[in-house]
Design a protein around this motif. Structure first.
Motif, PDB file in Angstrom:
ATOM      1  N   PRO B 215       0.745  -1.082   0.031  1.00 48.62           N
ATOM      2  CA  PRO B 215      -0.047  -0.119   0.001  1.00 48.62           C
ATOM      3  C   PRO B 215       0.877   1.272   0.086  1.00 48.62           C
ATOM      4  O   PRO B 215       0.495   2.298  -0.902  1.00 48.62           O
ATOM      5  N   ALA B 216       1.761   1.223   0.586  1.00 47.70           N
ATOM      6  CA  ALA B 216       2.808   2.524   0.745  1.00 47.70           C
ATOM      7  C   ALA B 216       3.230   3.184  -0.368  1.00 47.70           C
ATOM      8  O   ALA B 216       3.326   4.090  -0.898  1.00 47.70           O
ATOM      9  N   HIS B 217       3.688   2.049  -1.408  1.00 48.55           N
ATOM     10  CA  HIS B 217       4.111   2.220  -2.663  1.00 48.55           C
ATOM     11  C   HIS B 217       3.111   3.033  -3.573  1.00 48.55           C
ATOM     12  O   HIS B 217       3.173   4.340  -4.324  1.00 48.55           O
ATOM     13  N   PHE B 218       1.716   2.297  -3.553  1.00 46.59           N
ATOM     14  CA  PHE B 218       0.762   2.751  -4.444  1.00 46.59           C
ATOM     15  C   PHE B 218       0.435   4.354  -3.690  1.00 46.59           C
ATOM     16  O   PHE B 218       0.173   5.252  -4.498  1.00 46.59           O
ATOM     17  N   GLU B 219       0.378   4.313  -2.605  1.00 47.62           N
ATOM     18  CA  GLU B 219       0.037   5.701  -1.682  1.00 47.62           C
ATOM     19  C   GLU B 219       0.928   6.859  -2.217  1.00 47.62           C
ATOM     20  O   GLU B 219       0.793   7.938  -2.714  1.00 47.62           O
TER      21      GLU B 219
END
Lengths: 682, 281
Positions: B215-219
């Protein structure tokens, strides 16, 4: 698909439960083999005997009846009689009437009783026996329809009985009546012994009934689609009994859309309904053709592409802009040319007026070019001289083929004759001819022939290779000539890559073919038509050629139809289409499609479908005549060879028709697998 | 001027709008562990050999002028009876390449498509690409790039190209260096240039199991893209196991540090929340 049709599909396609009604016909001695009878009398009497022995069967839930219960149709001749006939005559294929398109439109519209009146009116007593044979045939068909109606009543299916009380005896008025009439008429065509005769412009001749029903509030669009879907499914009931050269090759093809005889656009709501019905059913019959032109909206190409994605191998596309002018050039009247349909595979034929034999022979391009290279290369001083020798050899081959086609005999078919112009009026059987009596010749292995000439041009006249070295390498099947083999295969231009050096040679070969047939007449007064198809000739013609100058080894087959040499390194489908639309294809409209194979992963989303549709349209706007797309997955086919039991429903396109992969002879399976090496992947 | 092209693919249907011809330029400064075009990595022409069907007949070795030291001269290519040897990378002038591409112009234009320069890393040969584009007579041109290039080059790219398709592989600088071999600072800087500019662009996210499917990368990508007016969409490219297929052909070993069998996880919520169109390819 409605639940009703889904259940019928399960019965017919999956469970094949209707096979339980099949039994042998035991009539001995066969009355129709009485030596005193003329051939047409035998055909008529056999039809009567056969239909009398048919048992009416009403399948649960069906609305369109007629099921074949007698698998085998016995011949009208004894083996000895037939041997006598074949010794004296030229026999095309099985010797029966085939590859025509009957004028169902007219007969559905007037009914068989009206035809019987026409027969009575035409019968002036001078040809009584023949008219009697026609009458006998029609009464046998009417009798079977009456027995079907009685059977339906017995089973409480008054709806079916009422339809069969009316058709095919009387004119159909509703879509259901028209479809039932067509089913009965087409069914009896097979029972007469005729084969490969197509269903023609279905969406055109059914449209008036469809429109009538919608306007009269008899049917909704959905109910009409349900009936059409059932009719399509019905084409698969008995099709395993309709064998051609291979299982699945049965000529049950339909042509959709295209120009009307008056010059209008024939695309209508039924066109759409047919494309959807085929996509839902996922069966091999009927095989769909889609007539298009440069002004056809992209949306129709997209609908076709969505069907292509399913892997059925159809629709096949025909380009009116090329085919109609091409047929007119050959001498067909414009109204007739506009009404063209597609024969069992891809030959262009005329419904109701044509007794053309569009596949009577084949010019083996590769064989002729290969022979000239082997015999003349050492003696010619340049490419022009070699080409002149090739042209001369093509002319000689075409003349020899034409001269060999003498003394044709076709078994008469009084029943099928009523569907053709002038047969009733003149008391003449369709086997003896009609308005058009032309012969068509395929042209096989064009690309390999052009590639061979291009290799000679590059290596011998360009790089100074000694002719005897090339011939020696070919004789050795390139063993010991690896470097030369590589140069021939990979450093010489190949048809399909938009390289003018080789494409011009293909144009030259096709032009020579078209020129060679000009002025030739067959014994029926018809002309010869040149084409780009192959049928099974691509397997036959590959034998005994040996290795060819393009680097093709002796064991490699020739390409099917109008396609690049197998194992060619291709740039891609856009170059392929540009290459194959360079020749003037209006001159070779006997038929024979360019085939492009797509890996199934190409059709990932709507955008990709639009792009494939645009590619197809570019073939049409570039002047292509006929195109056929396959969606394949090589891995699945290889696995299907190992585990056929898991792939009973895997459908592939063979040469001009789709069939079940596991039912094909292995040489055809292998050819398809090799062909897909040329495919468009992701 | 010469450029080195290792493939030209017609009817590319997933490399931008319409039907496109994709030109694969040889050479790449990155060494992504999931690269599926290993023959595009080295900048010079090189020999490729399909090893699977090799008969070990020895004819290639017998005709090698420099045994033990391949110069990609191609002398062995013709001697392989199965045609398994090829030279990847052909020199072309901008004039010749443009002429070849223009033969297909009609279909490309009719379909709203054009030419896409991919690689390798096409910006490694930017002067050649620029000169080729100048000869394409206004045909729609797109580039597929890692974004790893000098700023001045990237400015020119945004000027010349009708569409830029750029990867953001990893937002974390350390991980980026580890999995691709280079610093991601210029890439992110160029992403910001795209967001601030007018050149239509697409951001592509290769999704690699256990590497960046979190999720952190997408965010981080979504936050960076917020408000970019020329952004067409974000494309997610899940890792495909066949990536390793061609390594043997160029004498390399495919040895990724991630689990090639694990399906990737996809989190589109950060994009959806910001109204950024996102598609999985």
């Amino acid at each position: 698909m409605t639940e009703r049709v889904r259940a019928l599909r399960k019965l017919i396609v999956e469970d094949r439960a209707h096979h339980a009604f099949r039994r042998e016909m035991a009539v001995d001695p066969a009355p129709y083999r009485d030596p005193a009878l003329k051939d047409y009398q035998r055909t008529a009497l056999r039809l009567k005997t056969f239909l009398e022995n048919e048992t009416p069967v009403i399948l649960p839930g069906e609305r369109i009846a007629f099921l074949r219960t007698l698998p085998d149709l016995p011949p009208i001749y004894t083996d000895a009689e037939w041997a006598g006939i074949t010794a004296k005559h030229y026999i095309h294929e099985q010797g029966r009437v085939c590859n025509l398109s009957a004028d169902y439109e007219r007969i559905i519209g007037k009914g068989l009783l009206a035809v019987l009146n026409d027969i009575d009116a035409a019968d002036d007593g001078s040809n009584r026996d023949y008219f009697d044979a026609m009458r006998l045939s029609l009464r046998a068909v009417l009798d079977l329809a009456a027995r079907y109606a009685a059977k339906a009543r017995e089973e409480g299916r008054d709806d079916i009985a009422q339809v069969l009380d009316k058709v095919p005896a009387h004119p159909a008025e509703t879509l259901r009546e028209a479809l039932q009439s067509l089913r009965a008429l087409h069914f009896c065509m097979w029972c007469e012994g005729d084969y490969h005769n197509t269903l023609g412009r279905f969406d055109q001749y059914m449209y008036p009934y469809y429109r009538h029903d919608l306007q009269a509030g008899i049917l909704t669009r959905e109910e009409a689609a349900d009936l059409v879907t059932e009719f399509f499914l019905a084409c698969n009931r008995d099709s395993d009994l309709y064998t051609g050269m291979q299982q699945g090759d049965n000529g049950q093809s339909i042509v959709l859309a295209g120009m009307t005889p008056d010059g209008g656009d024939g695309c209508n709501e039924l066109t759409d309904i047919c494309l959807t019905a085929s996509a839902e059913l996922m069966v091999i019959d009927p095989k769909l053709n889609l007539r298009v032109n440069a002004r056809t909206p992209l949306s129709l190409f997209e609908k076709g592409t969505r069907l292509t994605r399913l892997g059925l191998g159809f629709p096949q596309y025909e380009n009116d802009d090329v085919v109609i002018p091409g047929l007119v050039k050959l001498g067909y009247e414009e109204r007739d040319a506009r009404n063209y349909v597609v024969a069992a595979c891809w030959e262009f034929i005329l419904p109701g007026v044509g007794m053309d034999i569009p596949n009577i022979g084949a010019l083996p391009f590769t064989g002729v070019v290969n022979r000239v290279i082997r015999e003349k290369l050492g003696a010619v001083k340049d490419m022009e001289e070699l080409k002149a020798a090739v042209r001369e050899a093509i002319f000689a081959e075409v003349r020899a083929i034409a001269a060999s086609l003498r003394g044709l005999y076709v078994i008469p078919s009084p029943y099928l004759s009523i569907f053709f112009e002038g047969c009733v009026e003149k008391g003449r059987d369709i086997a003896g001819g009609c308005k058009y009596n032309n012969y068509g010749l395929h042209g096989t292995g064009l690309a390999t022939a052009a590639d061979s000439l291009a290799a000679v041009q590059t290596m011998v006249f360009g790089r100074g290779l000694a002719p005897e070295t090339l011939i020696a390498a070919m004789d050795a099947d390139f063993e010991g000539y690896e470097a030369l083999h590589h140069q021939l295969k990979y450093e010489c231009p190949k048809m399909g890559n938009d390289e003018d050096e080789v494409d011009d040679l293909a144009c030259f070969l096709l032009d020579a073919f078209a020129d060679a047939v000009q002025g030739l007449r067959n014994e029926r007064g018809g002309i010869f038509r040149a084409g780009t198809g192959s049928a099974m000739y691509y397997i036959w013609h590959a034998a005994d050629i040996g290795a060819t100058a393009d680097g093709r080894t002796a064991a490699e087959p020739l390409p099917a139809n109008y396609a690049p040499t197998l194992n060619t390194r291709l740039n891609g489908p856009a170059s392929l289409i540009r290459s194959f639309t360079k020749p003037d294809l209006t001159r070779v409209v006997n038929g024979g499609p360019l085939t492009i194979e797509f890996h199934d992963s190409v059709f990932r989303d709507q955008e990709a479908i639009t792009k494939v549709a645009q590619l197809v349209r570019s073939f049409v706007t570039n002047g292509g005549h006929q195109l056929q797309l396959n969606t394949v997955n090589r891995e699945r086919m290889l696995d299907a060879q190992k585990h056929p039991e898991n792939y009973r429903n895997l459908i592939v396109r063979v040469w001009g028709w789709s069939g079940y992969f596991v039912e094909l002879d292995k040489c055809y399976q292998d050819h398809i697998i090799q062909r897909v090496e040329l495919m468009v992947g992701t | 001027m010469n450029g080195i092209v290792f493939d030209i693919k017609e009817f590319a249907v997933f490399d931008g709008p319409g039907i496109r011809t994709t030109v694969f330029m040889k050479g790449c400064p990155l060494r992504c562990q999931w690269c599926h075009n290993p023959e595009g990595l080295r900048p010079e022409p090189q020999l490729t050999v399909s090893p699977a069907r090799c008969l070990h007949c020895g004819k290639c070795a017998a005709h090698c002028p420099t045994p033990g030291r391949c110069t990609a001269c191609g002398a062995c290519v013709a001697w392989c009876p199965l045609g398994l040897r090829r030279i990847a990378g052909e020199r072309a002038t901008p004039e010749a390449l443009a002429a070849k591409l223009l033969r297909g112009r009609k279909l490309l234009e009719e379909s709203g498509g054009g030419v896409t320069f991919s690689g390798g890393e096409p910006l490694m040969q930017w002067p050649f690409v620029r000169e080729t584009v100048a000869r394409l007579e206004g045909l729609h041109c797109a580039v597929e790039t890692s974004g790893y290039a000098p700023d001045e080059v990237f400015r020119q790219v945004m000027d010349v190209m009708d569409l830029v398709m750029m990867d953001i592989k990893l937002t974390d600088p350390e991980k980026h260096r580890h999995f691709t071999g280079v610093d991601n600072a210029p890439i992110l800087r160029h992403a910001d240039m795209l967001c601030a500019g007018d050149t239509p662009f697409i951001i592509r996210m290769p999704l690699i199991p256990g590497v960046n499917d979190e999720p952190a990368h997408f965010e981080a990508v979504a936050a960076r893209m917020a408000g970019a007016k020329a952004l067409q969409r974000v494309e997610l490219l899940p890792y495909h196991k066949t990536a390793g297929a061609k390594y043997g052909m160029v004498g390399m070993t495919y040895a990724p540090e991630f689990d090639v069998d694990r399906p990737v996880k996809i989190f589109t919520e950060p994009f959806d929340r910001r109204g950024i169109p996102v598609v999985t390819m």
